[in-house]
Design an enzyme around this catalytic site. Structure first.
Site, PDB file in Angstrom:
ATOM      1  N   CYS A   2      -2.844  -9.632-112.142  1.00 50.95           N
ATOM      2  CA  CYS A   2      -4.665  -8.632-112.747  1.00 50.95           C
ATOM      3  C   CYS A   2      -5.189  -9.744-113.778  1.00 50.95           C
ATOM      4  O   CYS A   2      -4.465 -11.372-113.526  1.00 50.95           O
ATOM      5  CB  CYS A   2      -3.798  -7.617-113.189  1.00 50.95           C
ATOM      6  SG  CYS A   2      -3.124  -6.362-111.514  1.00 50.95           S
ATOM      7  N   ILE A 293      -2.865 -26.557 -94.673  1.00 48.41           N
ATOM      8  CA  ILE A 293      -4.069 -27.501 -94.708  1.00 48.41           C
ATOM      9  C   ILE A 293      -3.605 -28.740 -93.796  1.00 48.41           C
ATOM     10  O   ILE A 293      -2.037 -28.426 -93.628  1.00 48.41           O
ATOM     11  CB  ILE A 293      -4.181 -28.301 -96.210  1.00 48.41           C
ATOM     12  CG1 ILE A 293      -5.917 -28.023 -96.483  1.00 48.41           C
ATOM     13  CG2 ILE A 293      -2.888 -28.362 -96.903  1.00 48.41           C
ATOM     14  CD1 ILE A 293      -6.335 -27.378 -96.470  1.00 48.41           C
ATOM     15  N   SER A 370       5.545 -19.264-102.061  1.00 43.44           N
ATOM     16  CA  SER A 370       4.869 -21.050-102.085  1.00 43.44           C
ATOM     17  C   SER A 370       6.317 -21.700-102.552  1.00 43.44           C
ATOM     18  O   SER A 370       6.774 -21.113-103.815  1.00 43.44           O
ATOM     19  CB  SER A 370       3.530 -21.321-103.320  1.00 43.44           C
ATOM     20  OG  SER A 370       2.825 -22.162-102.749  1.00 43.44           O
TER      21      SER A 370
END
Length: 625
Positions: A2, A293, A370
């Site tokens: 948040c 990517i 990740s």
């Protein structure tokens, strides 16, 4: 995660300005688009924006103690909240929601600030204790969640991002020249330094207490490696493999906890592949989204990892999302990245990072796992392999080497510790690049004149642990999980989680002998052993590959109007930060046919200048004075 913001006026008769708090909170709406709140109680005001991930219906903040004397807003996740909740329920505390953050209120009531060492999570929070008139701010062990503040003459202002703090009318946008010097010298700014004079970053593993209008920061955790004489005992290699495997699985499992879909980033390297493999191992019923990517055009074929990305995706049966890197609209992409990074860039890969989170958002994925942290903890960079060869082979030192020793002793407390480059020699390059105006006060902001780290943390440590500690503090905390991590994921309302950055895992990793980290010149040896259960051998045994995005030499050769304007002689001279003649010489050098930079060994000076000038535009920064 948040976003939080707030104001604490030192004059208790002065009501916190709700309009300003709302403006501050609106600036970080991207961190929490699902809901927002503004709480004002006299001289104190707290703002909050929510990204709903756990207990979607009842997790809105602020949270309060039963008597309303404690008010909490928090950005982040507490991964071991279920265990902590059971502990607090056994003590008689009653919970109103299933949200992980609520437990902080009761932990503070029971343990005070000591509870920070009980938490396993990623967080930055502000807690107002009305009864004791205390404002408590804290940041997680590693600095995954950001928290910035400005201590003004009559108030403390804070926010999850710098742009939020800058919304307060009394916070200036004056550049901190030390922040500029650090970005040329180190991987990133070193907390508490930022690019703005008025704005500071709360350091990872620290909390700050505001009491009687005095702000005091304290460390509650730091990475503390054993000294060289530590006895690792006679434990087998298999012992370390089994325990590391179990802790990594536990960490991944913690980070899969969400009431929304979870995905993972997949680079094609070892670390992200391990996470994907473990996610599949833990839950074979789900088709997780993976995001990569890729560089499909022939010009960038040497940096394309599609083959390895697809190999892992097929093994774990993920729904694979390939995001092609494209040069179209590069100027606006770069400006957008700088706005969210809140910093000039040393390379342009953040454009790829924000493209990944944009795709995750389009696939309705709110959480991604990740692999950041593995390189710093398990020796994934080239320096780890060569430190052992260099140790003890000092030899004769001429005057230049002795001068460099003085700088290294000041920075690291060890004249023989070589981090990235010859800093004393590079100091001359920086001074040639700075304007005469900045050089007149260079001694005041030269970041080589003070320690970069706590020297005691690498004193009498193994050379592997020395480098790991410095990488952990400078490269990881300041860059990879900051402008490259948190800011790029939350720019698109996506939360990043990092299984290698788990406090229990790291506390165990500290006890692994360095000989099992790098063995026979093989980096991340012990991690590769764990990976054999989850990752194809082609990925485990491939040569390490670092992401490299195109830099300023390519941009110069496009002869784009916006590039030429940002690096124009008149503009450089007018702004007053850099020497226009030096910039012109660099432009000619970088534009030559055949000129190549080899990151990370060659620093792209012009990309820093170019993105700094773009940073000036984006944040309406005044000229040097």
């Amino acid at each position: 995660m948040c976003g939080i913001s707030g104001i604490y006026n030192f004059d208790r008769e002065r009501i916190a300005n709700e309009k300003i708090i709302v403006q501050m909170t609106n600036k970080i709406q991207h961190r929490g688009p699902d809901d927002s709140a503004c709480y004002v109680d006299g001289h104190v005001g707290l703002g909050f924006v929510r990204l709903s991930i756990i207990d979607l219906s009842h997790g809105m903040q602020p949270f309060f103690s039963p008597d309303k004397s404690i008010v909490l807003t928090c950005n982040g996740e507490i991964f071991n909240y279920r265990e902590l909740r059971q502990k607090m329920e056994a003590k008689g505390y009653s919970f109103k929601t299933n949200c992980d953050i609520e437990v902080i209120v009761y932990l503070y009531m029971e343990y005070g600030t000591d509870f920070l060492n009980m938490i396993n999570g990623q967080f930055a929070f502000c807690l107002y204790d009305k009864r004791n008139e205390i404002l408590l701010m804290a940041r997680d062990h590693f600095g995954i969640c950001p928290l910035f503040y400005a201590k003004l003459e009559d108030a403390l202002v804070y926010g999850s991002e710098i742009k939020s703090v800058l919304e307060h009318p009394d916070v200036t946008r004056r550049i901190d020249h030390k922040g500029l010097d650090q970005i040329f010298t180190f991987p990133a700014n070193i907390a508490p330094i930022t690019f703005f004079d008025d704005v500071k970053s709360l350091e990872p593993g620290h909390y700050a207490i505001l009491k009687n209008n005095k702000l005091e920061t304290k460390e509650y955790w730091n990475l503390d490696y054993p000294t060289k004489d530590y006895d690792y005992g006679q434990k087998s290699e298999e012992y370390y493999i089994e325990n590391l495997n179990d802790l990594l699985l536990k960490s991944v499992n913690y980070r899969l906890n969400a009431d929304v879909p979870v995905g993972f980033y997949l680079s094609g390297g070892l670390d992200s592949s391990m996470i994907g493999g473990m996610m599949r191992h833990l839950d074979k019923t789900k088709e997780f989204n993976s995001f990569s990517i890729c560089f499909p055009n022939t010009e960038n074929k040497d940096i394309n990892e599609q083959r390895f990305q697809r190999l892992l995706s097929e093994k774990v049966k993920s729904k694979h999302n390939e995001v092609p890197f494209r040069w179209d609209d590069f100027e606006n992409k770069l400006r957008n990245v700088i706005y969210y990074s809140e910093s000039p860039l040393k390379e342009t890969y953040n454009i790829c990072s924000i493209a990944l989170s944009e795709r995750a958002k389009s696939e309705k994925i709110k959480v991604v796992l990740s692999g950041e942290g593995a390189d710093e903890l398990f020796g994934g960079y080239a320096g780890y392999k060569f430190d052992g060869r260099r140790e003890g082979n000092i030899g004769y030192k001429d005057l230049e080497h002795l001068r460099e020793d003085e700088v290294r002793k000041k920075l690291w407390g060890n004249p023989d510790f070589i981090y990235e480059k010859n800093e004393n020699e590079f100091r001359e390059t920086k001074q040639a690049l700075y304007s005469s105006l900045l050089n007149n006060s260079y001694k005041d902001f030269d970041c080589l004149r003070e320690p970069a780290i706590d020297h005691s943390r690498i004193k009498d440590r193994h050379h592997f642990h020395q480098r790991s500690y410095v990488d952990f503090k400078l490269r990881l905390g300041g860059h990879l999980i900051a402008d490259h991590g948190d800011r790029m994921t939350l720019a698109n309302n996506v939360e990043g989680r990092y299984p290698f950055l788990d406090v229990d895992l790291i506390n165990f990793a500290k006890t692994i002998p360095p000989s099992l980290m790098v063995k026979d010149m093989q980096e991340k040896y012990i991690l590769k052993k764990v990976a054999q259960k989850y990752v194809p051998s082609e990925i485990i045994n491939r040569e390490k590959f670092g992401f490299v995005a195109p830099g300023s030499p390519h941009l110069l050769k496009t002869n784009s109007e916006w590039v030429n304007e940002l690096l124009s002689y008149d503009r450089i001279k007018r702004q007053g930060y850099f020497n226009p003649d030096t910039v012109e010489r660099l432009k000619k050098m970088y534009s030559r046919d055949g000129f190549i930079l080899n990151p990370p060994y060659d620093l792209d000076l012009l990309i820093i200048v170019l993105t700094f000038n773009m940073f000036i535009d984006v944040f309406d920064v005044p000229n040097a004075s």
